[in-house]
Scaffold this motif. Sequence first.
Motif, mmCIF file in Angstrom:
data_model
loop_
_atom_site.group_PDB
_atom_site.id
_atom_site.type_symbol
_atom_site.label_atom_id
_atom_site.label_comp_id
_atom_site.label_asym_id
_atom_site.label_seq_id
_atom_site.Cartn_x
_atom_site.Cartn_y
_atom_site.Cartn_z
ATOM 1 N N SER A 22 0.861 -1.183 0.000
ATOM 2 C CA SER A 22 0.000 0.000 0.000
ATOM 3 C C SER A 22 0.894 1.229 0.000
ATOM 4 O O SER A 22 1.698 1.420 0.917
ATOM 5 N N CYS A 23 0.765 2.048 -1.021
ATOM 6 C CA CYS A 23 1.609 3.233 -1.129
ATOM 7 C C CYS A 23 1.161 4.290 -0.110
ATOM 8 O O CYS A 23 -0.036 4.567 0.008
ATOM 9 N N PRO A 24 2.109 4.920 0.604
ATOM 10 C CA PRO A 24 1.719 5.940 1.577
ATOM 11 C C PRO A 24 1.144 7.204 0.940
ATOM 12 O O PRO A 24 0.592 8.050 1.651
ATOM 13 N N HIS A 25 1.213 7.328 -0.392
ATOM 14 C CA HIS A 25 0.636 8.502 -1.051
ATOM 15 C C HIS A 25 -0.888 8.463 -0.978
ATOM 16 O O HIS A 25 -1.504 9.291 -0.304
ATOM 17 N N ILE A 26 -1.508 7.483 -1.638
ATOM 18 C CA ILE A 26 -2.983 7.400 -1.587
ATOM 19 C C ILE A 26 -3.467 5.987 -1.255
ATOM 20 O O ILE A 26 -4.656 5.696 -1.403
ATOM 21 N N GLY A 27 -2.555 5.128 -0.851
ATOM 22 C CA GLY A 27 -2.966 3.792 -0.425
ATOM 23 C C GLY A 27 -3.161 2.792 -1.546
ATOM 24 O O GLY A 27 -3.710 1.705 -1.323
ATOM 25 N N ALA A 28 -2.707 3.118 -2.741
ATOM 26 C CA ALA A 28 -2.863 2.212 -3.878
ATOM 27 C C ALA A 28 -1.843 1.076 -3.798
ATOM 28 O O ALA A 28 -0.778 1.234 -3.209
ATOM 29 N N PRO A 29 -2.154 -0.079 -4.414
ATOM 30 C CA PRO A 29 -1.132 -1.118 -4.534
ATOM 31 C C PRO A 29 0.028 -0.586 -5.370
ATOM 32 O O PRO A 29 -0.160 0.210 -6.282
ATOM 33 N N GLY B 2 9.366 11.274 -5.201
ATOM 34 C CA GLY B 2 7.959 11.156 -5.564
ATOM 35 C C GLY B 2 7.077 11.905 -4.592
ATOM 36 O O GLY B 2 7.559 12.582 -3.686
ATOM 37 N N PRO B 3 5.761 11.782 -4.764
ATOM 38 C CA PRO B 3 4.824 12.613 -4.012
ATOM 39 C C PRO B 3 4.741 12.304 -2.522
ATOM 40 O O PRO B 3 4.150 13.089 -1.777
ATOM 41 N N CYS B 4 5.300 11.183 -2.082
ATOM 42 C CA CYS B 4 5.254 10.864 -0.642
ATOM 43 C C CYS B 4 6.662 10.794 -0.058
ATOM 44 O O CYS B 4 6.895 10.049 0.912
ATOM 45 N N LEU C 33 9.276 0.579 -6.702
ATOM 46 C CA LEU C 33 8.645 1.632 -7.506
ATOM 47 C C LEU C 33 7.126 1.533 -7.384
ATOM 48 O O LEU C 33 6.548 0.457 -7.587
ATOM 49 N N CYS C 34 6.486 2.657 -7.061
ATOM 50 C CA CYS C 34 5.022 2.676 -7.099
ATOM 51 C C CYS C 34 4.583 2.954 -8.527
ATOM 52 O O CYS C 34 4.968 3.963 -9.128
ATOM 53 N N ALA C 35 3.769 2.079 -9.065
ATOM 54 C CA ALA C 35 3.360 2.186 -10.462
ATOM 55 C C ALA C 35 2.395 3.342 -10.712
ATOM 56 O O ALA C 35 2.245 3.790 -11.846
ATOM 57 N N VAL C 36 1.764 3.838 -9.660
ATOM 58 C CA VAL C 36 0.706 4.836 -9.873
ATOM 59 C C VAL C 36 1.292 6.208 -10.201
ATOM 60 O O VAL C 36 0.954 6.814 -11.218
ATOM 61 N N HIS C 37 2.190 6.730 -9.343
ATOM 62 C CA HIS C 37 2.777 8.047 -9.588
ATOM 63 C C HIS C 37 4.304 8.030 -9.499
ATOM 64 O O HIS C 37 4.927 9.087 -9.373
ATOM 65 N N GLY C 38 4.908 6.861 -9.473
ATOM 66 C CA GLY C 38 6.359 6.767 -9.605
ATOM 67 C C GLY C 38 7.178 6.992 -8.348
ATOM 68 O O GLY C 38 8.380 7.238 -8.448
ATOM 69 N N ALA C 39 6.593 6.918 -7.176
ATOM 70 C CA ALA C 39 7.392 7.065 -5.949
ATOM 71 C C ALA C 39 8.428 5.943 -5.871
ATOM 72 O O ALA C 39 8.172 4.808 -6.280
ATOM 73 N N LEU C 40 9.592 6.283 -5.317
ATOM 74 C CA LEU C 40 10.682 5.318 -5.158
ATOM 75 C C LEU C 40 10.968 5.115 -3.674
ATOM 76 O O LEU C 40 11.076 6.094 -2.918
HETATM 77 S S1 FES Z 1 -0.051 6.139 -5.158
HETATM 78 FE FE1 FES Z 1 2.097 5.695 -5.052
HETATM 79 S S2 FES Z 1 3.024 7.528 -5.711
HETATM 80 FE FE2 FES Z 1 0.909 7.971 -5.792
#
Ligand code: FES
Length: 111
Positions: free
Chosen positions: A46-53, A88-90, A70-77
Amino acid sequence: MSGQPLCRLDDLDDPGSAGFVLRRGGQQVPLLVVRVGGRVNGYVNSCPHIGAPLDWTSGQFLSRDKSHILCAVHGALFRLHDGLCVGGPCAGKALIGYPLVLKDGVVLAAE
Ligand code: FES
Protein backbone atom coordinates in the motif's frame (compact mmCIF):
# COMPACT_ATOMS: atom_id res chain seq x y z
CA MET A 1 9.80 -18.36 15.63
CA SER A 2 6.94 -19.69 13.53
CA GLY A 3 5.05 -18.16 10.67
CA GLN A 4 3.13 -18.66 7.47
CA PRO A 5 5.31 -19.95 4.61
CA LEU A 6 5.35 -17.58 1.61
CA CYS A 7 8.02 -18.96 -0.72
CA ARG A 8 11.56 -20.23 -0.84
CA LEU A 9 14.34 -17.66 -0.87
CA ASP A 10 15.61 -19.24 -4.08
CA ASP A 11 12.24 -18.61 -5.74
CA LEU A 12 13.02 -14.88 -5.68
CA ASP A 13 15.42 -13.17 -8.07
CA ASP A 14 18.36 -11.39 -6.46
CA PRO A 15 17.45 -8.60 -6.21
CA GLY A 16 13.82 -9.45 -6.73
CA SER A 17 10.31 -9.15 -5.38
CA ALA A 18 7.02 -10.98 -5.11
CA GLY A 19 3.52 -10.29 -3.88
CA PHE A 20 1.40 -12.33 -1.47
CA VAL A 21 -1.93 -12.06 0.32
CA LEU A 22 -2.02 -13.07 3.97
CA ARG A 23 -5.14 -13.90 5.90
CA ARG A 24 -5.05 -12.41 9.37
CA GLY A 25 -8.06 -12.48 11.67
CA GLY A 26 -10.53 -12.77 8.81
CA GLN A 27 -8.87 -9.96 6.85
CA GLN A 28 -6.59 -10.04 3.86
CA VAL A 29 -3.24 -8.28 4.09
CA PRO A 30 -1.46 -7.66 0.76
CA LEU A 31 2.28 -8.02 1.15
CA LEU A 32 5.34 -7.49 -0.95
CA VAL A 33 8.60 -9.27 -0.26
CA VAL A 34 11.93 -7.92 -1.47
CA ARG A 35 15.07 -10.01 -1.63
CA VAL A 36 18.60 -8.64 -1.70
CA GLY A 37 21.24 -11.32 -1.33
CA GLY A 38 20.40 -13.47 1.65
CA ARG A 39 18.09 -10.89 3.18
CA VAL A 40 14.36 -10.38 2.77
CA ASN A 41 12.17 -7.45 3.79
CA GLY A 42 8.40 -7.42 3.91
CA TYR A 43 6.04 -4.50 3.45
CA VAL A 44 2.31 -3.97 3.22
CA ASN A 45 1.48 -3.45 -0.46
CA SER A 46 0.00 0.00 0.00
CA CYS A 47 1.61 3.23 -1.13
CA PRO A 48 1.72 5.94 1.58
CA HIS A 49 0.64 8.50 -1.05
CA ILE A 50 -2.98 7.40 -1.59
CA GLY A 51 -2.97 3.79 -0.43
CA ALA A 52 -2.86 2.21 -3.88
CA PRO A 53 -1.13 -1.12 -4.53
CA LEU A 54 2.43 -0.52 -5.72
CA ASP A 55 2.87 -3.19 -8.40
CA TRP A 56 2.49 -2.30 -12.08
CA THR A 57 2.19 -5.96 -12.95
CA SER A 58 1.24 -8.48 -10.31
CA GLY A 59 4.35 -9.22 -8.24
CA GLN A 60 6.60 -6.70 -10.04
CA PHE A 61 7.60 -4.08 -7.51
CA LEU A 62 11.11 -2.97 -8.42
CA SER A 63 12.39 -0.13 -10.56
CA ARG A 64 13.98 -1.01 -13.90
CA ASP A 65 17.48 -1.02 -12.38
CA LYS A 66 16.18 -2.92 -9.33
CA SER A 67 17.65 -0.35 -6.98
CA HIS A 68 14.30 0.72 -5.46
CA ILE A 69 10.70 -0.32 -4.97
CA LEU A 70 8.65 1.63 -7.51
CA CYS A 71 5.02 2.68 -7.10
CA ALA A 72 3.36 2.19 -10.46
CA VAL A 73 0.71 4.84 -9.87
CA HIS A 74 2.78 8.05 -9.59
CA GLY A 75 6.36 6.77 -9.60
CA ALA A 76 7.39 7.06 -5.95
CA LEU A 77 10.68 5.32 -5.16
CA PHE A 78 11.32 3.50 -1.89
CA ARG A 79 14.54 2.10 -0.46
CA LEU A 80 14.70 -1.67 -0.52
CA HIS A 81 16.01 -2.14 3.01
CA ASP A 82 13.63 0.07 4.99
CA GLY A 83 10.85 1.22 2.65
CA LEU A 84 11.61 4.94 3.03
CA CYS A 85 10.33 7.01 0.11
CA VAL A 86 13.24 8.93 -1.43
CA GLY A 87 11.49 10.38 -4.47
CA GLY A 88 7.96 11.16 -5.56
CA PRO A 89 4.82 12.61 -4.01
CA CYS A 90 5.25 10.86 -0.64
CA ALA A 91 8.98 11.58 -0.12
CA GLY A 92 9.93 11.21 3.53
CA LYS A 93 7.13 8.75 4.28
CA ALA A 94 7.66 5.01 4.38
CA LEU A 95 6.01 1.74 3.53
CA ILE A 96 4.59 -0.17 6.48
CA GLY A 97 7.00 -2.97 7.34
CA TYR A 98 5.85 -6.52 7.90
CA PRO A 99 8.07 -8.91 9.87
CA LEU A 100 9.45 -11.88 7.99
CA VAL A 101 11.48 -14.84 9.16
CA LEU A 102 13.96 -16.73 7.01
CA LYS A 103 14.27 -20.32 8.18
CA ASP A 104 15.96 -23.17 6.34
CA GLY A 105 15.68 -21.26 3.06
CA VAL A 106 11.95 -20.59 3.47
CA VAL A 107 10.50 -17.08 3.79
CA LEU A 108 7.83 -16.96 6.51
CA ALA A 109 5.42 -14.19 7.44
CA ALA A 110 5.75 -13.83 11.20
CA GLU A 111 2.66 -14.77 13.19
S1 FES B 1 -0.05 6.14 -5.16
FE1 FES B 1 2.10 5.69 -5.05
S2 FES B 1 3.02 7.53 -5.71
FE2 FES B 1 0.91 7.97 -5.79
